[in-house]
Write an enzyme that holds these catalytic residues in place. Structure first.
Site, PDB file in Angstrom:
ATOM      1  N   ASN A   1      18.235   2.458   4.280  1.00  0.00           N
ATOM      2  CA  ASN A   1      18.531   2.899   2.915  1.00  0.00           C
ATOM      3  C   ASN A   1      20.034   3.122   2.828  1.00  0.00           C
ATOM      4  O   ASN A   1      20.537   4.136   3.299  1.00  0.00           O
ATOM      5  CB  ASN A   1      17.758   4.195   2.611  1.00  0.00           C
ATOM      6  N   TRP A   2      20.701   2.156   2.245  1.00  0.00           N
ATOM      7  CA  TRP A   2      22.165   2.254   2.167  1.00  0.00           C
ATOM      8  C   TRP A   2      22.617   3.250   1.109  1.00  0.00           C
ATOM      9  O   TRP A   2      23.809   3.523   0.987  1.00  0.00           O
ATOM     10  CB  TRP A   2      22.769   0.875   1.866  1.00  0.00           C
ATOM     11  N   LYS A   3      21.681   3.723   0.298  1.00  0.00           N
ATOM     12  CA  LYS A   3      22.025   4.664  -0.784  1.00  0.00           C
ATOM     13  C   LYS A   3      23.151   4.058  -1.637  1.00  0.00           C
ATOM     14  O   LYS A   3      23.165   2.841  -1.835  1.00  0.00           O
ATOM     15  CB  LYS A   3      22.372   6.034  -0.202  1.00  0.00           C
TER      16      LYS A   3
ATOM     17  N   GLU B   1      16.755  12.615  -3.057  1.00  0.00           N
ATOM     18  CA  GLU B   1      18.011  12.582  -3.815  1.00  0.00           C
ATOM     19  C   GLU B   1      17.768  12.215  -5.275  1.00  0.00           C
ATOM     20  O   GLU B   1      18.502  12.641  -6.160  1.00  0.00           O
ATOM     21  CB  GLU B   1      18.990  11.613  -3.129  1.00  0.00           C
TER      22      GLU B   1
ATOM     23  N   GLU C   1      10.459  12.841   4.873  1.00  0.00           N
ATOM     24  CA  GLU C   1      11.884  13.136   5.041  1.00  0.00           C
ATOM     25  C   GLU C   1      12.143  14.604   4.696  1.00  0.00           C
ATOM     26  O   GLU C   1      12.301  14.946   3.513  1.00  0.00           O
ATOM     27  CB  GLU C   1      12.727  12.261   4.095  1.00  0.00           C
TER      28      GLU C   1
ATOM     29  N   GLY D   1      21.050  13.654   6.395  1.00  0.00           N
ATOM     30  CA  GLY D   1      22.506  13.647   6.443  1.00  0.00           C
ATOM     31  C   GLY D   1      23.130  14.853   7.129  1.00  0.00           C
ATOM     32  O   GLY D   1      24.337  15.071   7.029  1.00  0.00           O
TER      33      GLY D   1
ATOM     34  N   GLY E   1      19.237   6.463   6.766  1.00  0.00           N
ATOM     35  CA  GLY E   1      20.344   6.462   5.817  1.00  0.00           C
ATOM     36  C   GLY E   1      21.651   6.117   6.495  1.00  0.00           C
ATOM     37  O   GLY E   1      21.946   4.957   6.773  1.00  0.00           O
ATOM     38  N   GLY E   2      22.439   7.130   6.814  1.00  0.00           N
ATOM     39  CA  GLY E   2      23.791   6.919   7.321  1.00  0.00           C
ATOM     40  C   GLY E   2      23.888   5.938   8.483  1.00  0.00           C
ATOM     41  O   GLY E   2      24.775   5.072   8.509  1.00  0.00           O
TER      42      GLY E   2
HETATM   43  P1  13P Z   1      20.158  10.048   6.895  1.00  0.00           P
HETATM   44  O1  13P Z   1      19.580   9.074   7.879  1.00  0.00           O
HETATM   45  O2  13P Z   1      21.579   9.765   6.533  1.00  0.00           O
HETATM   46  O3  13P Z   1      19.894  11.452   7.298  1.00  0.00           O
HETATM   47  O4  13P Z   1      19.359   9.822   5.516  1.00  0.00           O
HETATM   48  C1  13P Z   1      17.987   9.788   5.551  1.00  0.00           C
HETATM   49  C2  13P Z   1      17.514   9.302   4.253  1.00  0.00           C
HETATM   50  O5  13P Z   1      17.624   9.978   3.255  1.00  0.00           O
HETATM   51  C3  13P Z   1      16.931   7.952   4.206  1.00  0.00           C
HETATM   52  O6  13P Z   1      16.298   7.721   3.010  1.00  0.00           O
END
Ligand code: 13P
Length: 264
Positions: free
Chosen positions: A14-16, A104, A172, A178, A238-239
């Site tokens: 998930n690159w957000k 989010e 999650e 994050g 994510g990150g």
């Molecule tokens: P991180 O891996 O950056 O903690 O984010 C998790 C996330 O929200 C994936 O959807």
């Protein structure tokens, strides 16, 4: 289903809201190159970039077996919804998955469980696999309400009567996203077991094929441990998904545990 009778793991990037064309396409090409070089991927892999990159990434991923996914969809098929994207539009550009109900979006856009359910249904109607996100906040966890909160989210957000392999659930914990913090192994196992049990009544044909992903500070260093846990069928990342080599390490960690433990 993998040979062991458990679902094949799924690792989702998930690159957000990260990635312009110049770096996003390069990163997707690097990932596709790793997948092609290693033959069939170690697990199912999906890449969910910002919507601006979907079309070009479809081309960049061609021949790699990495699926394309989106980060959200609208609950209806078309109409006067400025700025939104309908699930059939995402299918039209080659998406296989769509994340719905990410914390989010719940926090930033006021999405309720009922809205998440409508989006999951829209995704299913469009032939997409919704990745339905659930998870408790730090305060809820502190009050000892984590399990109750997640169970309530599942009750309200999940469509009923669908096949267990038609959707994916991602647990999650909001406080782990994050932050570099993750739950204890036992907490993850307990939550995933609860999710599977809570889903048993909702899905037609049982939950053996259901994939429950863990998300929240998964990275190349902790992936092997997390992905080996009972009931963890992959990860939503994510990150750490913004680095192709590191993300590939996570995919390989998931692949190593495919046949390891019946009942996972
Ligand atoms: P991180 O891996 O950056 O903690 O984010 C998790 C996330 O929200 C994936 O959807």
């Amino acid at each position: 289903m993998a040979a062991s009778g458990v679902p094949r793991p799924l690792v989702v990037a998930n690159w957000k809201m990260n990635g312009l064309r110049r770096d996003g396409i390069d990163r997707a090409r690097a990932l596709a190159g790793l997948a092609r070089a290693k033959g069939h991927g170690p697990c199912d892999i999906a890449l969910c970039p910002p919507a601006t990159l979907l079309v070009e990434l479809r081309a960049a991923l061609d021949g790699s077996e990495i699926a394309l996914g989106a980060q959200d969809c609208h609950a209806t098929e078309s109409g006067a919804h400025t700025g939104d994207l309908a699930a059939p539009m995402l299918a039209d550009v080659g998406c296989r998955y769509v994340i719905v109900g990410h914390s989010e979006r719940r926090a930033g856009h006021g999405e309720t469980d009922e809205a998440v359910r409508s989006k999951a249904l829209a995704a299913l109607r469009a032939g997409l696999v919704p990745i339905v996100c659930v998870g408790e906040s730090e305060a809820e966890r502190g009050r000892g309400d984590g399990v109750k909160v997640v169970r309530g989210q599942l009750d309200r957000a999940l469509p009923e009567g669908v096949a267990a392999d038609a959707l994916v659930i991602a647990y999650e914990p909001i406080w782990a996203i994050g932050t570099g913090r993750t739950p204890q192994a036992g907490e993850i196992v307990a939550l995933h077991a609860m999710i599977r049990e809570a889903c048993a009544a909702r899905f037609s044909g049982g939950t053996a094929a259901l994939r429950v992903l863990y998300g929240g500070s998964v990275n190349a260093r902790n992936a092997a441990e997390i992905l080996a846990l009972d009931g963890v069928n992959g990860a939503l990342v994510g990150g750490a998904s913004l680095d192709a080599v590191g993300f590939w390490t996570i995919c390989e960690a998931a692949g190593r545990h495919v046949a390891a433990a019946p009942g996972r």
